[in-house]
Design a protein around this motif. Structure first.
Motif, mmCIF file in Angstrom:
data_model
loop_
_atom_site.group_PDB
_atom_site.id
_atom_site.type_symbol
_atom_site.label_atom_id
_atom_site.label_comp_id
_atom_site.label_asym_id
_atom_site.label_seq_id
_atom_site.Cartn_x
_atom_site.Cartn_y
_atom_site.Cartn_z
ATOM 1 N N ASN A 224 -71.321 -10.738 -65.188
ATOM 2 C CA ASN A 224 -72.095 -9.833 -64.339
ATOM 3 C C ASN A 224 -72.469 -10.427 -62.980
ATOM 4 O OD1 ASN A 224 -72.038 -7.825 -66.239
ATOM 5 N ND2 ASN A 224 -73.789 -8.675 -67.341
ATOM 6 N N VAL A 225 -71.992 -11.642 -62.756
ATOM 7 C CA VAL A 225 -72.274 -12.255 -61.454
ATOM 8 C C VAL A 225 -71.449 -11.509 -60.402
ATOM 9 C CG1 VAL A 225 -72.043 -14.394 -60.125
ATOM 10 C CG2 VAL A 225 -72.693 -14.480 -62.539
ATOM 11 N N PRO A 226 -72.073 -11.122 -59.277
ATOM 12 C CA PRO A 226 -71.310 -10.358 -58.271
ATOM 13 C C PRO A 226 -69.987 -11.039 -57.955
ATOM 14 C CG PRO A 226 -73.595 -10.672 -57.592
ATOM 15 C CD PRO A 226 -73.423 -11.414 -58.878
ATOM 16 N N ASN A 227 -68.933 -10.250 -57.970
ATOM 17 C CA ASN A 227 -67.601 -10.813 -57.803
ATOM 18 C C ASN A 227 -67.295 -11.079 -56.328
ATOM 19 O OD1 ASN A 227 -65.029 -11.549 -57.936
ATOM 20 N ND2 ASN A 227 -64.259 -9.674 -58.924
ATOM 21 N N GLU A 228 -67.251 -12.374 -56.006
ATOM 22 C CA GLU A 228 -66.956 -12.769 -54.617
ATOM 23 C C GLU A 228 -65.475 -13.085 -54.468
ATOM 24 O OE1 GLU A 228 -69.388 -13.497 -52.158
ATOM 25 O OE2 GLU A 228 -71.006 -12.777 -53.425
ATOM 26 N N THR A 229 -64.752 -13.005 -55.623
ATOM 27 C CA THR A 229 -63.394 -13.527 -55.574
ATOM 28 C C THR A 229 -62.431 -12.637 -54.792
ATOM 29 O OG1 THR A 229 -62.979 -12.484 -57.677
ATOM 30 C CG2 THR A 229 -63.582 -14.808 -57.743
ATOM 31 N N ASN A 230 -62.862 -11.407 -54.484
ATOM 32 C CA ASN A 230 -61.951 -10.547 -53.714
ATOM 33 C C ASN A 230 -62.041 -10.800 -52.216
ATOM 34 O OD1 ASN A 230 -60.983 -9.376 -55.969
ATOM 35 N ND2 ASN A 230 -62.527 -7.741 -55.993
ATOM 36 N N ARG A 231 -63.039 -11.603 -51.833
ATOM 37 C CA ARG A 231 -63.148 -11.887 -50.399
ATOM 38 C C ARG A 231 -62.034 -12.814 -49.969
ATOM 39 N NH1 ARG A 231 -69.441 -12.786 -48.950
ATOM 40 N NH2 ARG A 231 -70.163 -10.863 -49.876
ATOM 41 N N PRO A 232 -61.549 -12.690 -48.727
ATOM 42 C CA PRO A 232 -60.482 -13.595 -48.299
ATOM 43 C C PRO A 232 -61.002 -15.014 -48.105
ATOM 44 C CG PRO A 232 -61.088 -12.043 -46.559
ATOM 45 C CD PRO A 232 -61.899 -11.685 -47.746
ATOM 46 N N HIS A 361 -63.076 -20.635 -50.669
ATOM 47 C CA HIS A 361 -62.949 -19.380 -51.418
ATOM 48 C C HIS A 361 -63.694 -19.579 -52.732
ATOM 49 C CE1 HIS A 361 -61.106 -16.183 -53.847
ATOM 50 N NE2 HIS A 361 -60.925 -15.564 -52.695
ATOM 51 N N GLU A 362 -64.249 -18.477 -53.247
ATOM 52 C CA GLU A 362 -65.031 -18.560 -54.488
ATOM 53 C C GLU A 362 -64.238 -19.227 -55.621
ATOM 54 O OE1 GLU A 362 -68.151 -17.796 -54.309
ATOM 55 O OE2 GLU A 362 -68.496 -18.228 -56.435
ATOM 56 N N ASN A 363 -62.937 -18.898 -55.703
ATOM 57 C CA ASN A 363 -62.101 -19.403 -56.815
ATOM 58 C C ASN A 363 -61.923 -20.905 -56.824
ATOM 59 O OD1 ASN A 363 -61.560 -17.063 -58.000
ATOM 60 N ND2 ASN A 363 -59.408 -16.915 -57.398
ATOM 61 N N THR A 364 -61.991 -21.538 -55.656
ATOM 62 C CA THR A 364 -61.669 -22.963 -55.597
ATOM 63 C C THR A 364 -62.918 -23.840 -55.634
ATOM 64 O OG1 THR A 364 -61.605 -22.785 -53.203
ATOM 65 C CG2 THR A 364 -59.487 -22.716 -54.336
ATOM 66 N N LYS A 365 -64.079 -23.202 -55.792
ATOM 67 C CA LYS A 365 -65.329 -23.976 -55.795
ATOM 68 C C LYS A 365 -65.345 -25.013 -56.912
ATOM 69 C CE LYS A 365 -69.118 -21.390 -53.774
ATOM 70 N NZ LYS A 365 -70.153 -20.430 -54.116
ATOM 71 N N SER A 366 -64.998 -24.575 -58.140
ATOM 72 C CA SER A 366 -65.109 -25.524 -59.244
ATOM 73 C C SER A 366 -63.813 -26.278 -59.492
ATOM 74 C CB SER A 366 -65.541 -24.805 -60.530
ATOM 75 O OG SER A 366 -64.560 -23.856 -60.878
ATOM 76 N N ASP A 367 -62.686 -25.750 -59.036
ATOM 77 C CA ASP A 367 -61.422 -26.428 -59.314
ATOM 78 C C ASP A 367 -60.421 -26.125 -58.203
ATOM 79 O OD1 ASP A 367 -59.295 -27.701 -60.440
ATOM 80 O OD2 ASP A 367 -58.947 -26.221 -62.018
ATOM 81 N N PHE A 368 -60.157 -27.140 -57.380
ATOM 82 C CA PHE A 368 -59.247 -26.951 -56.245
ATOM 83 C C PHE A 368 -57.810 -27.204 -56.723
ATOM 84 C CE2 PHE A 368 -57.686 -27.045 -51.975
ATOM 85 C CZ PHE A 368 -58.646 -26.379 -51.227
ATOM 86 N N SER A 369 -57.360 -26.378 -57.654
ATOM 87 C CA SER A 369 -56.019 -26.580 -58.223
ATOM 88 C C SER A 369 -55.005 -25.732 -57.460
ATOM 89 C CB SER A 369 -56.018 -26.168 -59.690
ATOM 90 O OG SER A 369 -56.304 -24.781 -59.779
ATOM 91 N N LEU A 370 -53.726 -26.074 -57.637
ATOM 92 C CA LEU A 370 -52.665 -25.284 -57.004
ATOM 93 C C LEU A 370 -52.755 -23.831 -57.467
ATOM 94 C CD1 LEU A 370 -49.977 -25.468 -55.273
ATOM 95 C CD2 LEU A 370 -48.803 -25.499 -57.459
ATOM 96 N N GLN A 371 -53.014 -23.647 -58.754
ATOM 97 C CA GLN A 371 -53.106 -22.289 -59.301
ATOM 98 C C GLN A 371 -54.203 -21.491 -58.587
ATOM 99 O OE1 GLN A 371 -54.759 -22.144 -63.230
ATOM 100 N NE2 GLN A 371 -54.043 -20.076 -63.633
ATOM 101 N N ASN A 372 -55.386 -22.095 -58.450
ATOM 102 C CA ASN A 372 -56.500 -21.368 -57.838
ATOM 103 C C ASN A 372 -56.263 -21.100 -56.353
ATOM 104 O OD1 ASN A 372 -57.857 -21.104 -60.183
ATOM 105 N ND2 ASN A 372 -59.298 -22.759 -59.839
ATOM 106 N N VAL A 373 -55.704 -22.103 -55.656
ATOM 107 C CA VAL A 373 -55.442 -21.898 -54.222
ATOM 108 C C VAL A 373 -54.413 -20.781 -54.049
ATOM 109 C CG1 VAL A 373 -54.516 -22.948 -52.118
ATOM 110 C CG2 VAL A 373 -56.057 -24.264 -53.584
ATOM 111 N N TYR A 374 -53.370 -20.814 -54.897
ATOM 112 C CA TYR A 374 -52.317 -19.795 -54.801
ATOM 113 C C TYR A 374 -52.909 -18.398 -55.003
ATOM 114 C CZ TYR A 374 -47.952 -17.327 -55.775
ATOM 115 O OH TYR A 374 -46.905 -16.444 -55.741
#
Ligand code: SF4
Length: 425
Positions: A224-232, A361-374
């Motif tokens: 339920n945490v506001p989804n920031e992952t759609n932001r560029p 980007h929100e996705n790479t905050k906890s893990d700066f992996s190739l998968q997350n960056v991609y």
């Protein structure tokens, strides 16, 4: 029947809500990540090797959870049986708490309890684990000479056959465990109360969700945490272009698969010595992608062949781009690759470059992996977890091992696509 185990007790220390959910709503757990599976496999392999230092033991591992109580009774009987001197995975139960001890060894009229770790050092979590085990062992009236953690000796150098007596080191944790007994007794009582509550404790998400382990209820609690992952994503282009340099240089993309076995494989190696077991190179030849793949999975002793092949394949490029958690130039230096006269390329680690350019980007905050960056750069696309390659590379199944070539290629293509999109060529 037990209520707590070592893992549920540790869960309770990390977060009482995680303990409650695990006992009452286990279906809310996240799927086990590939990385967790890879870690689990490493721990199991080292544990089995450690048993060889205490041969002739009885394995007490229950065949199913319904056998725990039976195995706990058998374990206590074995303690008084003079024919039994060593047990592996011995089962003990006290105060509704069940533990399995990696190794227990008879020493005169007492027993030495040993917990095996596949790491090079001991963390506070390991010490707490051992303190809980000590609590249960004492509760079962086991006459203990000592309780020890057995872990990997970082100074060990393989020379001929593995010398297990040198590969492992022991540290007594008895004094530490003694001091911690009252806390453990209180925690166990408290955790048993928590589990019986009609509702889960109201605990907000926070740092505990990733410390010391990533909680398996992340997906549930954070949904339920506001989804920031759609932001560029955002990036400092000025720094990026400075770090990238001449964008028209001839470029190869390199995806290396390093292997760091806990137990050294070859003479002269220490535990966790790093070497290359596979790689994929992607370059562009006119309008066509050129791909070169290599691996030595069928015979790891051939790994040094990769040095000549890499030298040959990378000669002629002005830059080599990779995405790696470690310093690739330093790794190449160690392997004497950069000293080769034929090589005059510059290695660019895109992971470092993006981080230094303040890629956010929100996705790479906890893990700066190739998968997350991609997946930040291409929000409508997906890439697999890198640990899938590690698990397949180390699999006993030849078909799974064969999958890694394609996966390394796919990661390399993802790397090329990120690079081109981000620097806009
Ligand atoms: S995700 Fe966080 S708050 Fe939720 S159970 Fe796990 S540790 Fe507790």
């Amino acid at each position: 029947m037990h209520i707590l185990s070592k893992s549920t007790y540790i869960k309770g220390e990390q977060c009482e809500k995680a303990l409650y959910l695990f006992k009452n709503r286990p279906f809310l757990r996240d799927k086990l990540s590939m990385e967790q599976r890879a870690k689990f496999k490493r721990g199991t392999d080292v544990g089995i090797l450690a048993q060889q230092l205490f041969p002739g033991g009885i394995n007490m591992t229950p065949s199913s959870p319904s056998q725990f109580s039976k195995k706990a009774v058998e374990t206590l009987n074995n303690l008084t049986n003079p024919a039994v001197n060593v047990m592996y995975e011995a089962v003990f139960q006290y105060d509704d708490t069940l533990i399995m001890l990696d190794i227990i060894v008879r020493e005169g009229d007492k027993w030495r309890a040993i917990e095996v770790k596949s790491s090079l050092s001991l963390s506070p979590t390991y010490m707490k684990d051992a303190a809980l085990q000590y609590y249960v062992l004492k509760g079962c009236n086991v006459p203990l000479s000592d309780i020890q953690l057995m872990y990997i000796n970082s100074d060990y150098v393989k020379n001929g056959d593995l010398d297990l007596s040198q590969l492992f080191v022991f540290q007594s944790v008895k004094d530490y465990a003694e001091q911690y007994q009252d806390v453990i007794a209180k925690n166990i009582t408290h955790f048993k109360d928590i589990i019986k509550q009609p509702h889960s404790p109201k605990i907000p998400i926070g740092n505990q969700c990733d410390t010391p382990y990533r909680c398996e209820f992340h997906g549930h609690c954070w949904k339920n945490v506001p989804n920031e992952t759609n932001r560029p994503y955002t990036i400092d282009y000025k720094t990026l272009y400075e770090l990238i340099g001449n964008r028209n240089s001839s470029t190869a993309y390199l995806n290396l698969l390093f292997y760091r076995p806990a137990v050294p494989l070859f003479d002269g190696d220490k535990p966790y010595t790093e070497f290359i077991i596979a790689f994929s190179i992607l370059s562009n030849n006119g309008n066509f992608d050129k791909i070169y793949n290599w691996d030595c999975l069928e015979d790891l002793s051939k790994w040094k062949d990769c040095l000549d092949i890499l030298t040959e394949q990378l000669a002629g490029f002005e830059r080599v781009i990779c995405f790696a958690p470690q310093n690739i130039a330093a790794s190449f230096q160690k392997l004497n690759l950069l000293d080769s006269k034929e090589l005059n390329y510059k290695i660019l680690n895109l992971k470092d470059i993006l981080q230094q350019s303040d890629f956010r980007h929100e996705n790479t905050k906890s893990d700066f992996s190739l998968q997350n960056v991609y997946e930040c750069v291409f929000p409508d696309k997906k890439l697999f977890e890198h640990s899938r390659i590690i698990l397949n590379a180390l699999s006993d199944n030849v078909m799974e091992r064969n999958l890694i070539t394609n996966d390394l290629e796919q990661e390399n293509i993802a790397l090329r696509d990120i690079y081109k999109k981000v620097i806009n060529i």
